[in-house]
Design an enzyme around this catalytic site. Structure first.
Site, PDB file in Angstrom:
ATOM      1  N   ASP A  31       0.824  -1.212   0.000  1.00  0.00           N
ATOM      2  CA  ASP A  31       0.000   0.000   0.000  1.00  0.00           C
ATOM      3  C   ASP A  31       0.851   1.252   0.000  1.00  0.00           C
ATOM      4  OD1 ASP A  31      -2.746  -1.021   2.110  1.00  0.00           O
ATOM      5  OD2 ASP A  31      -1.943  -1.747   0.216  1.00  0.00           O
ATOM      6  N   ASP A  35       0.591   4.186  -2.619  1.00  0.00           N
ATOM      7  CA  ASP A  35       0.250   5.557  -2.231  1.00  0.00           C
ATOM      8  C   ASP A  35       1.312   6.544  -2.699  1.00  0.00           C
ATOM      9  OD1 ASP A  35      -2.112   4.864  -1.107  1.00  0.00           O
ATOM     10  OD2 ASP A  35      -1.341   4.728   0.943  1.00  0.00           O
ATOM     11  N   GLU A 111      -8.737  10.440  14.934  1.00  0.00           N
ATOM     12  CA  GLU A 111      -9.222   9.058  14.978  1.00  0.00           C
ATOM     13  C   GLU A 111      -8.185   8.158  14.345  1.00  0.00           C
ATOM     14  OE1 GLU A 111     -13.101   8.848  13.015  1.00  0.00           O
ATOM     15  OE2 GLU A 111     -13.403  10.899  13.699  1.00  0.00           O
ATOM     16  N   LYS A 113      -7.144   5.346  11.683  1.00  0.00           N
ATOM     17  CA  LYS A 113      -7.631   4.981  10.364  1.00  0.00           C
ATOM     18  C   LYS A 113      -7.612   3.460  10.284  1.00  0.00           C
ATOM     19  CE  LYS A 113      -7.213   6.397   5.564  1.00  0.00           C
ATOM     20  NZ  LYS A 113      -7.149   5.120   4.838  1.00  0.00           N
ATOM     21  N   ASP A 115      -8.044  -0.181   8.858  1.00  0.00           N
ATOM     22  CA  ASP A 115      -7.754  -0.694   7.535  1.00  0.00           C
ATOM     23  C   ASP A 115      -8.692  -1.851   7.205  1.00  0.00           C
ATOM     24  OD1 ASP A 115      -6.449  -0.597   5.189  1.00  0.00           O
ATOM     25  OD2 ASP A 115      -4.640  -1.618   5.865  1.00  0.00           O
ATOM     26  N   TYR A 222     -17.430   5.447  12.348  1.00  0.00           N
ATOM     27  CA  TYR A 222     -16.752   6.718  12.596  1.00  0.00           C
ATOM     28  C   TYR A 222     -17.500   7.959  12.110  1.00  0.00           C
ATOM     29  CZ  TYR A 222     -15.278   5.506   7.872  1.00  0.00           C
ATOM     30  OH  TYR A 222     -15.262   5.109   6.566  1.00  0.00           O
ATOM     31  N   LYS A 309      -0.726   8.954   7.023  1.00  0.00           N
ATOM     32  CA  LYS A 309      -0.410   7.528   6.899  1.00  0.00           C
ATOM     33  C   LYS A 309       0.861   7.195   7.647  1.00  0.00           C
ATOM     34  CE  LYS A 309      -3.309   5.973   3.514  1.00  0.00           C
ATOM     35  NZ  LYS A 309      -3.384   4.784   2.711  1.00  0.00           N
ATOM     36  N   CYS A 403      12.914 -33.349  -1.615  1.00  0.00           N
ATOM     37  CA  CYS A 403      12.356 -33.105  -0.280  1.00  0.00           C
ATOM     38  C   CYS A 403      13.467 -33.120   0.775  1.00  0.00           C
ATOM     39  CB  CYS A 403      11.319 -34.175   0.041  1.00  0.00           C
ATOM     40  SG  CYS A 403      10.660 -34.015   1.701  1.00  0.00           S
ATOM     41  N   CYS A 406      12.749 -36.382   3.066  1.00  0.00           N
ATOM     42  CA  CYS A 406      12.756 -37.784   2.620  1.00  0.00           C
ATOM     43  C   CYS A 406      13.450 -37.947   1.279  1.00  0.00           C
ATOM     44  CB  CYS A 406      11.332 -38.326   2.546  1.00  0.00           C
ATOM     45  SG  CYS A 406      10.385 -37.670   1.164  1.00  0.00           S
ATOM     46  N   CYS A 421       6.015 -32.457  -1.912  1.00  0.00           N
ATOM     47  CA  CYS A 421       6.655 -33.762  -1.869  1.00  0.00           C
ATOM     48  C   CYS A 421       5.571 -34.810  -2.042  1.00  0.00           C
ATOM     49  CB  CYS A 421       7.366 -33.944  -0.527  1.00  0.00           C
ATOM     50  SG  CYS A 421       7.834 -35.657  -0.229  1.00  0.00           S
ATOM     51  N   CYS A 427       6.948 -39.803   3.964  1.00  0.00           N
ATOM     52  CA  CYS A 427       7.668 -38.589   4.328  1.00  0.00           C
ATOM     53  C   CYS A 427       7.310 -38.216   5.774  1.00  0.00           C
ATOM     54  CB  CYS A 427       7.272 -37.486   3.346  1.00  0.00           C
ATOM     55  SG  CYS A 427       8.128 -35.940   3.593  1.00  0.00           S
TER      56      CYS A 427
HETATM   57  P1  AMP Z   1      -8.643   6.218   1.226  1.00  0.00           P
HETATM   58  O1  AMP Z   1      -9.232   4.852   0.976  1.00  0.00           O
HETATM   59  O2  AMP Z   1      -7.169   6.185   1.379  1.00  0.00           O
HETATM   60  O3  AMP Z   1      -9.192   7.246   0.318  1.00  0.00           O
HETATM   61  O4  AMP Z   1      -9.135   6.614   2.671  1.00  0.00           O
HETATM   62  C1  AMP Z   1     -10.466   6.857   2.914  1.00  0.00           C
HETATM   63  C2  AMP Z   1     -11.033   5.705   3.628  1.00  0.00           C
HETATM   64  O5  AMP Z   1     -10.474   5.554   4.915  1.00  0.00           O
HETATM   65  C3  AMP Z   1     -12.488   5.908   3.918  1.00  0.00           C
HETATM   66  O6  AMP Z   1     -13.282   5.576   2.830  1.00  0.00           O
HETATM   67  C4  AMP Z   1     -12.714   4.967   5.051  1.00  0.00           C
HETATM   68  O7  AMP Z   1     -13.094   3.711   4.533  1.00  0.00           O
HETATM   69  C5  AMP Z   1     -11.364   4.772   5.682  1.00  0.00           C
HETATM   70  N1  AMP Z   1     -11.308   5.142   7.086  1.00  0.00           N
HETATM   71  C6  AMP Z   1     -10.782   4.363   8.055  1.00  0.00           C
HETATM   72  N2  AMP Z   1     -10.867   4.930   9.241  1.00  0.00           N
HETATM   73  C7  AMP Z   1     -11.487   6.117   9.067  1.00  0.00           C
HETATM   74  C8  AMP Z   1     -11.872   7.158   9.953  1.00  0.00           C
HETATM   75  N3  AMP Z   1     -11.616   7.099  11.271  1.00  0.00           N
HETATM   76  N4  AMP Z   1     -12.487   8.232   9.418  1.00  0.00           N
HETATM   77  C9  AMP Z   1     -12.738   8.297   8.093  1.00  0.00           C
HETATM   78  N5  AMP Z   1     -12.394   7.350   7.215  1.00  0.00           N
HETATM   79  C10 AMP Z   1     -11.774   6.253   7.687  1.00  0.00           C
HETATM   80 ZN    ZN Z   2       9.216 -35.694   1.625  1.00  0.00          ZN
END
Ligand code: AMP
Ligand code: ZN
Length: 667
Positions: A31, A35, A111, A113, A115, A222, A309, A403, A406, A421, A427
């Site tokens: 990621d 980014d 807050e 973020k 994932d 959120y 980030k 292997c 074995c 294997c 084995c």
């Molecule tokens: P991006 O995908 O990089 O554009 O980031 C935006 C996405 O971050 C939003 O669509 C949310 O799904 C996610 N996200 C995760 N945590 C938060 C948060 N605390 N506030 C707003 N968005 C959040």
């Molecule tokens: Zn083996």
């Protein structure tokens, strides 16, 4: 290179990565790298507006919309967030905010973020109406049925809420659940998922919501959006949402200055590693709604919010050697043995290398200095080689051909990533692994016998397959290391007790490749006995719901093997269950819907708990005492005289267990 070319190349690359990520669900770069590339493109596009293109990947929020789910327009657009990677960028952002608002005191909500996959859930009159994925921000997929299976999302809320509103959040898969899912995949010889985020988002698009229900997904909320919301700032919104019954993480904090925002960031950059789920940054939002209104939106994101980030933690260290592990199903996993190094709060000594392709692609060699990153995976992975530090006489890694356990020549099937294997029955790690799987908790659940003891028994020549377990004697076991009379007896008893484990679990325990718990249940239910399953042809098997060729072929291969057939016959002779014993209600129905039962006395055919479960499984309710509302009393032997009296007085039918069976079995 000229600018236009660079932009074009970046766009193509990013389009491809977007496709890999959003459509194929198999990202090929991290990621962070993605980014960075996107940021590079955005910067160039800002600097050279003459190359603007509405089809640029910078112009769209997400990927293509997957078919099959109904497309729904978002009432309020789901915006993306601008990203930042340094405190300087946050200071620039604050300046832009102040330029619009003037020199007013500012409050920020900080807050984490999360994932995962974003979701927008509409509530009408306090009830969950619809859940829609982000899609392209304007419209997404209706995944209501799947979302409803996530236990932390309220179907009904309480409090003083407006007639309709949307709540926004992130569908995530906490580490523990993710690891558990992977453990189960590894157990049946499947490839584990690569990270929690993709698994969470993939889960939303599963067609079978029952499948989704099994996944330990969670939803962190959120944001509330709608008309007539009873609050005036983001932070109050979080508190309100929490009060209405939504899961809103408590880590969010109100900051009165950018300095306090930085404190929040610094704290979580370290402590996020202790959270049970993955986070990839912090989201900073201007708190006041009035300020937010004044700031408004750019083409794709709010001006009043920005994501910071975290740098994914990375270290470099030396690769000392590569070892190769042989799994229960024979698949080979290369593992990097590293010079121990501190990473994200733990000492890392090993990293996964996945397979031969991965080693070749990254050109990883023993003696190299490598970059190691920790993502959502259980063990860290090597993401690149530091070529500058490569020793002069280094040689390309030659993947093993035989292997390590074995010495059998390895094979690699068409389309499969891993070598394996093929010496399944000779084995050692495969033999031991199979027996370990057989005794494991979800399989035969043999008490008094653990994985290490299995290895000990094998190494002492006492067992070569799981059938041998049933012929072990206390006298044979007692002399072994760490064994005594008592532990030997426990082991023998544990093995004997496993004879009552139901057929579906026995079938899972056999360790047929691709036959996990769910498939084993399906096959057991369909064929009812191992003899019927053994006779099944490829065509028969494929006709069973959800059994594809791969599983079918694997089942055929298993029974084709003479050794397996002998083992099964032996297990049978020891009394292991190879047939389904019909239960009182194999299928849940709603036949008893609305009916209230009271259970009393002792039953012949099943326990009271089973009976109660059967009532509930068929839609009925179990009452604790007889009243005018009771529909039936199910009576066994020794029903209490007071109850009998009351039931008779109130004219409530008293039925036997046989009557009850008729009730749920009649069509
Ligand atoms: P991006 O995908 O990089 O554009 O980031 C935006 C996405 O971050 C939003 O669509 C949310 O799904 C996610 N996200 C995760 N945590 C938060 C948060 N605390 N506030 C707003 N968005 C959040
Ligand atoms: Zn083996």
């Amino acid at each position: 290179m000229d600018i236009q070319n660079t932009i074009q190349k970046l766009r193509e690359e990013l389009n491809q990565h977007n496709h890999n990520y959003y459509v194929l669900d198999t990202p090929t770069i991290s990621d962070f790298e993605f980014d960075l590339k996107l940021k590079q493109l955005q910067d160039l596009e800002n600097k050279y507006p003459e190359y603007f293109d509405e089809n640029s990947p910078s112009q769209r929020v997400g990927g293509a919309i997957t078919k099959n789910f109904q497309t729904v327009a978002h009432e309020h657009r789901m915006y993306s967030l601008d990203n930042s990677y340094s405190k300087e960028e946050l200071m620039d952002w604050e300046k832009r905010v102040q330029k619009v608002l003037g020199d007013v005191p500012l409050e920020y909500t900080c807050e984490l973020k999360y994932d995962g996959a974003s979701i927008s859930i509409t509530y009408e009159n306090g009830k969950l109406k619809r859940a829609v994925t982000r899609g392209d921000g304007f419209q997404g997929d209706d995944v209501t049925n799947n979302i409803k299976t996530i236990k932390s999302i309220p179907l009904k809320i309480k409090g003083n809420f407006p007639a309709t509103f949307d709540v926004r959040g992130e569908i995530i898969l906490p580490f523990a659940g993710f690891e558990k899912m992977n453990q189960e995949l590894i157990e049946i010889g499947e490839t584990p998922y690569s990270n929690p985020r993709n698994t969470a988002s993939g889960s939303l698009k599963l067609q079978d919501s029952a499948e989704v229900a099994k996944r330990p997904l969670d939803c962190l909320l959120y944001f509330l959006i709608g008309n007539n919301l009873p609050f005036k700032s983001q932070f109050e919104g979080l508190e309100t949402a929490r009060n209405w019954g939504f899961k809103v993480p408590k880590e969010a904090k109100l900051a009165n200055s950018l300095t306090e925002v930085f404190d929040f960031i610094d704290y979580w950059d370290v402590h996020r590693h202790n959270l049970p789920y993955e986070t990839d940054g912090v989201v900073v939002k201007v708190n006041s709604f009035q300020h937010q209104d004044e700031l408004g939106f750019t083409a794709k994101s709010p001006r009043w919010a920005i994501a910071y980030k975290f740098k994914s933690e990375q270290v470099s260290t030396k690769l000392n050697s590569i070892s190769y592990q042989v799994g229960r199903t024979g698949s080979i996993t290369p593992v990097a043995n590293l010079e121990p190094v501190q990473l994200a709060g733990t000492i890392v000594k090993r990293a996964s290398l996945h397979n031969a392709d991965q080693i070749e692609k990254l050109d990883i060699r023993v003696g190299d200095t490598v970059f190691v990153e920790k993502g959502g995976e259980i063990i860290p992975k090597i993401i690149a080689v530091d070529f500058i530090k490569r020793p002069e006489n280094s040689e390309a890694t030659k993947y093993i051909t035989h292997c390590p356990e074995c010495n059998t020549e390895l094979v690699r099937s068409e389309g499969e990533a891993n070598h394996y294997c093929p010496n399944f029955y000779g084995c050692p790690p495969q033999i031991i692994g199979r027996i370990q799987h057989y005794i494991s908790r979800k399989a035969m659940d043999i008490e008094g016998l653990g994985g290490e003891t299995v290895a000990l028994l094998f190494n002492n020549g006492l067992v070569h397959n799981y059938a041998d377990l049933y012929e072990l004697t206390v006298e044979q076991i007692r002399p072994l290391e760490r064994m005594a009379q008592k532990s030997a007896e426990n082991l023998v008893n544990g093995v004997a007790n496993s004879k009552s484990i139901p057929f579906e679990r026995v079938l899972f325990a056999l360790g047929i490749r691709f036959v996990g718990e769910t498939v084993a249940k399906k096959l057991a239910k369909h064929y009812k006995s191992i003899d019927a399953l053994r006779k099944a042809t490829l065509m028969d098997l494929i006709l069973v719901d959800e059994i594809g060729d791969r599983i079918a072929q694997s089942v055929l291969d298993f029974f084709e093997n003479e050794e397996n057939r002998i083992i099964i016959d032996r297990l049978k002779s020891f009394g292991v269950q190879f047939e389904i014993v019909e239960k009182i209600n194999p299928n849940a129905t709603d036949k008893l819907s609305g009916k209230i039962f009271v259970v009393s006395g002792v039953f012949e055919k099943f326990s009271r708990d089973d009976l109660k479960k059967a009532i509930e499984d068929n839609g009925g309710k179990v009452g604790s005492s007889i009243s005018a509302k009771t529909d039936y009393v199910v009576a066994g032997d020794n029903m209490g005289p007071a109850k009998l009296d009351k039931a008779t007085k109130l004219n409530i039918p008293i039925i036997s267990e046989d009557d009850f069976m008729k009730l749920i079995n009649e069509s």
